[in-house]
Motif scaffolding. Structure first.
Motif, PDB file in Angstrom:
ATOM      1  N   LEU A  11      -6.869  -9.014  -0.184  1.00  0.00           N
ATOM      2  CA  LEU A  11      -7.914  -8.562  -0.809  1.00  0.00           C
ATOM      3  C   LEU A  11      -9.279  -9.261  -0.313  1.00  0.00           C
ATOM      4  N   ALA A  12      -9.231 -10.162   0.420  1.00  0.00           N
ATOM      5  CA  ALA A  12     -10.520 -10.358   1.105  1.00  0.00           C
ATOM      6  C   ALA A  12     -11.164  -9.532   2.108  1.00  0.00           C
ATOM      7  N   VAL A  13     -10.421  -8.435   2.473  1.00  0.00           N
ATOM      8  CA  VAL A  13     -10.878  -7.441   3.020  1.00  0.00           C
ATOM      9  C   VAL A  13     -11.921  -6.532   2.172  1.00  0.00           C
ATOM     10  N   VAL A 111      -5.054  24.053 -10.522  1.00  0.00           N
ATOM     11  CA  VAL A 111      -4.620  24.260  -9.030  1.00  0.00           C
ATOM     12  C   VAL A 111      -5.635  23.697  -7.974  1.00  0.00           C
ATOM     13  N   VAL A 112      -6.693  24.117  -8.042  1.00  0.00           N
ATOM     14  CA  VAL A 112      -7.761  23.656  -7.140  1.00  0.00           C
ATOM     15  C   VAL A 112      -7.815  22.411  -7.091  1.00  0.00           C
ATOM     16  N   VAL A 113      -7.907  21.527  -8.325  1.00  0.00           N
ATOM     17  CA  VAL A 113      -8.077  20.294  -8.339  1.00  0.00           C
ATOM     18  C   VAL A 113      -7.013  19.461  -7.611  1.00  0.00           C
ATOM     19  N   GLN A 114      -5.725  20.018  -7.728  1.00  0.00           N
ATOM     20  CA  GLN A 114      -4.791  19.386  -7.246  1.00  0.00           C
ATOM     21  C   GLN A 114      -4.506  19.785  -5.681  1.00  0.00           C
ATOM     22  N   LEU A 115      -4.914  20.878  -5.432  1.00  0.00           N
ATOM     23  CA  LEU A 115      -4.950  21.034  -4.000  1.00  0.00           C
ATOM     24  C   LEU A 115      -6.020  20.104  -3.102  1.00  0.00           C
ATOM     25  N   ALA A 116      -7.011  19.763  -3.845  1.00  0.00           N
ATOM     26  CA  ALA A 116      -8.092  18.778  -3.206  1.00  0.00           C
ATOM     27  C   ALA A 116      -7.588  17.313  -3.208  1.00  0.00           C
ATOM     28  N   ASN A 117      -6.300  17.174  -3.932  1.00  0.00           N
ATOM     29  CA  ASN A 117      -5.586  16.032  -3.882  1.00  0.00           C
ATOM     30  C   ASN A 117      -4.860  15.695  -2.468  1.00  0.00           C
ATOM     31  N   ALA A 118      -4.572  16.569  -1.973  1.00  0.00           N
ATOM     32  CA  ALA A 118      -3.806  16.646  -0.586  1.00  0.00           C
ATOM     33  C   ALA A 118      -4.661  15.776   0.479  1.00  0.00           C
ATOM     34  N   PRO A 119      -5.717  16.560   0.656  1.00  0.00           N
ATOM     35  CA  PRO A 119      -6.506  15.845   1.966  1.00  0.00           C
ATOM     36  C   PRO A 119      -6.917  14.460   1.621  1.00  0.00           C
ATOM     37  N   PHE A 120      -7.067  14.023   0.380  1.00  0.00           N
ATOM     38  CA  PHE A 120      -7.662  12.899  -0.125  1.00  0.00           C
ATOM     39  C   PHE A 120      -6.670  11.748   0.148  1.00  0.00           C
ATOM     40  N   THR A 121      -5.298  11.957  -0.259  1.00  0.00           N
ATOM     41  CA  THR A 121      -4.154  11.220  -0.040  1.00  0.00           C
ATOM     42  C   THR A 121      -3.888  10.899   1.246  1.00  0.00           C
ATOM     43  N   ALA A 122      -3.761  12.075   2.268  1.00  0.00           N
ATOM     44  CA  ALA A 122      -3.697  12.088   3.425  1.00  0.00           C
ATOM     45  C   ALA A 122      -4.736  11.040   4.226  1.00  0.00           C
ATOM     46  N   ALA A 123      -6.004  11.270   3.999  1.00  0.00           N
ATOM     47  CA  ALA A 123      -6.997  10.566   4.588  1.00  0.00           C
ATOM     48  C   ALA A 123      -6.784   8.957   4.245  1.00  0.00           C
ATOM     49  N   GLN A 124      -6.641   8.648   3.085  1.00  0.00           N
ATOM     50  CA  GLN A 124      -6.243   7.376   2.491  1.00  0.00           C
ATOM     51  C   GLN A 124      -5.218   6.652   3.195  1.00  0.00           C
ATOM     52  N   ALA A 125      -4.082   7.546   3.415  1.00  0.00           N
ATOM     53  CA  ALA A 125      -2.883   7.052   4.015  1.00  0.00           C
ATOM     54  C   ALA A 125      -3.153   6.754   5.583  1.00  0.00           C
ATOM     55  N   ALA A 126      -3.953   7.616   6.117  1.00  0.00           N
ATOM     56  CA  ALA A 126      -4.529   7.656   7.519  1.00  0.00           C
ATOM     57  C   ALA A 126      -5.219   6.520   7.801  1.00  0.00           C
ATOM     58  N   VAL A 127      -5.994   6.167   6.938  1.00  0.00           N
ATOM     59  CA  VAL A 127      -7.176   5.178   7.156  1.00  0.00           C
ATOM     60  C   VAL A 127      -6.683   3.774   6.996  1.00  0.00           C
ATOM     61  N   LEU A 128      -5.852   3.506   6.346  1.00  0.00           N
ATOM     62  CA  LEU A 128      -5.255   2.020   5.846  1.00  0.00           C
ATOM     63  C   LEU A 128      -4.874   1.265   7.201  1.00  0.00           C
ATOM     64  N   PRO A 129      -4.180   1.892   7.951  1.00  0.00           N
ATOM     65  CA  PRO A 129      -3.672   1.155   9.308  1.00  0.00           C
ATOM     66  C   PRO A 129      -4.818   0.827  10.184  1.00  0.00           C
ATOM     67  N   SER A 130      -6.323   1.472   9.915  1.00  0.00           N
ATOM     68  CA  SER A 130      -7.197   0.939  10.650  1.00  0.00           C
ATOM     69  C   SER A 130      -8.046  -0.280   9.691  1.00  0.00           C
ATOM     70  N   VAL A 131      -7.753  -0.391   8.779  1.00  0.00           N
ATOM     71  CA  VAL A 131      -8.384  -1.192   7.679  1.00  0.00           C
ATOM     72  C   VAL A 131      -7.462  -2.406   7.684  1.00  0.00           C
ATOM     73  N   LEU A 132      -6.262  -2.387   7.875  1.00  0.00           N
ATOM     74  CA  LEU A 132      -5.215  -3.672   7.995  1.00  0.00           C
ATOM     75  C   LEU A 132      -4.505  -3.422   8.946  1.00  0.00           C
ATOM     76  N   SER A 133      -4.012  -4.583   9.716  1.00  0.00           N
ATOM     77  CA  SER A 133      -3.064  -4.624  10.788  1.00  0.00           C
ATOM     78  C   SER A 133      -1.800  -5.490  10.486  1.00  0.00           C
ATOM     79  N   GLY A 134      -0.859  -5.267  11.113  1.00  0.00           N
ATOM     80  CA  GLY A 134       0.305  -6.323  11.096  1.00  0.00           C
ATOM     81  C   GLY A 134       0.981  -6.093   9.620  1.00  0.00           C
ATOM     82  N   ASP A 135       1.318  -7.462   9.127  1.00  0.00           N
ATOM     83  CA  ASP A 135       1.953  -7.278   7.999  1.00  0.00           C
ATOM     84  C   ASP A 135       0.893  -7.124   6.886  1.00  0.00           C
ATOM     85  N   ARG A 136      -0.246  -7.349   7.225  1.00  0.00           N
ATOM     86  CA  ARG A 136      -1.234  -7.112   6.074  1.00  0.00           C
ATOM     87  C   ARG A 136      -1.408  -5.850   5.741  1.00  0.00           C
TER      88      ARG A 136
END
Length: 403
Positions: A11-13, A111-136
């Protein structure tokens, strides 16, 4: 050896704080919106069927959106994908809040609202390893999982009261505001990064899908992790049968509510214990055993346990189901950065699909067996038949140390 991280450290990040806050208030808004939509449709139609179908529309588009749109998180900068997805959802949910919107239009926009959820979720999951490393990174994923589960519980618990106080239209407007706030927080709080894959239309959607599926299939570790994750299709069955099971043991809506809350509560507890108290290398070794542990307690429903025992079994199952965090973080580390969005979209859509299949199977089987308790236990036993080879496969390919 990877050292154990703490919640204070992650949470300090600043970037993680932005992602976490955006997630928290969006989840709360989404649950209030689901209640609002159900109330709005019921008020307009007077039918119990249409609210259920509308509720299903908040989940089903992810089956298509994940494979088709998850790859956008690789082709374009991930912060931009998250912000644009939030802006699109804010505008569309605001449309849903317009008084008197025709129901066919409401369904199409939803339906379109939920379709827009897919790229958001994928981007959030994909960016997190670049924000935190190791056990963080693992602990950050745990924090988001805990936030998601608590947000769902709080959102559903408070959603009815909020909608009763302000009405469904304003409830939807509130959800639109949460998406707008999320877009602003992410834009200001997450650092811009270049796209990891090739942008533009040069690579066809089919080719990207094929490449993502090939990445998973060629790596035995990824295949094993996907197999373990998809065991959720057996674990979700008690959720779909909570109401009839409550009736079977002589309870009503309150009993059903407690049963529905038990499994998410177990997940929150399990994620906290694994993320905070268990060392990374031990978590990795426990993935297979915990996958089995998530299913085994459900077999005890054969004995038609009373509410306290049934809730305890579901809490125990939920605690073991926290292995999903370790499985997903390991999966994302093993996938090349340039393909994380597409691979996550495929695996995540499969996870939603198997959960839907599990719910449908439970609904059909209970009609044959006549007992929700027997149905849960029979499906759990079938799940063990699948889980044992999946667990053995992971034991043979699991990395000796955290990645």
């Amino acid at each position: 050896m990877d050292s154990k991280a703490t919640f204070r450290q992650i949470l300090a990040v600043g970037e993680l704080r932005a992602i976490w806050f955006a997630e928290l208030q969006s989840i709360l808004g989404d649950q209030v919106a689901r209640v609002a939509l159900s109330v709005l449709v019921f008020q307009r139609t007077g039918s119990a069927t249409w609210p259920a179908l509308t509720y299903a529309l908040t989940y089903l588009p992810d089956l298509i959106g994940g494979p088709l749109l998850g790859g956008l998180a690789d082709r374009y900068p991930r912060r931009a994908v998250m912000v644009c997805s939030d802006v699109v959802r804010a505008l569309l949910v605001a449309v849903l809040a317009v008084p008197g919107i025709p129901l066919p239009v409401l369904a199409a926009v939803l339906v379109v609202v939920q379709l827009a959820n897919a790229p958001f979720t994928a981007a959030q999951a994909a960016v997190l390893p670049s924000v935190l490393s190791g056990d963080r990174y693992v602990l950050g994923q745990s924090l988001l999982k805990i936030t998601n589960q608590i947000g769902q519980l709080a959102g559903f618990a408070l959603g009815g009261a909020v909608i009763a106080a302000i009405g469904p239209g304003r409830g939807l407007a509130l959800d639109a505001v949460t998406f707008a706030v999320s877009a602003i927080v992410l834009r200001l709080g997450v650092r811009a990064r270049s796209a990891t894959g090739a942008a533009g239309p040069a690579t066809s959607t089919l080719r990207r899908l094929s490449a993502g599926a090939g990445t998973i299939w060629r790596d035995r570790r990824l295949r094993a992790l996907v197999g373990l994750a998809w065991l959720a299709g057996f674990v979700i069955v008690p959720e779909g049968l909570a109401v009839p099971y409550a009736a079977e043991i002589g309870g009503g809506a309150v009993t059903a509510g407690l049963l529905l809350a038990a499994h998410p509560a177990g997940i929150v507890l399990g994620v906290f214990v694994l993320g905070r108290l268990v060392r990374p290398e031990i978590r990795l070794r426990l993935v297979g055993a915990l996958a089995l542990g998530a299913i085994v307690p459900l077999a005890a429903f054969w004995f038609r346990p009373s509410l306290p025992y049934a809730a305890g079994l579901l809490v125990l199952s939920g605690m073991c189901a926290a292995y999903q965090v370790t499985a997903s973080t390991t999966f994302m580390r093993l996938v090349p950065d340039t393909e994380r969005g597409q691979a996550f979209g495929l695996a995540g859509s499969g996870l939603i699909a198997v959960q839907g299949i599990g719910l449908i199977a439970g609904g059909l089987l209970v009609g044959v067996l006549g007992s929700p308790a027997t149905t849960v236990s029979v499906i759990a036993l079938a799940g063990l038949v699948v889980a044992v080879p999946a667990t053995r496969a992971w034991r043979h390919v699991a990395p000796p140390h955290p990645l």
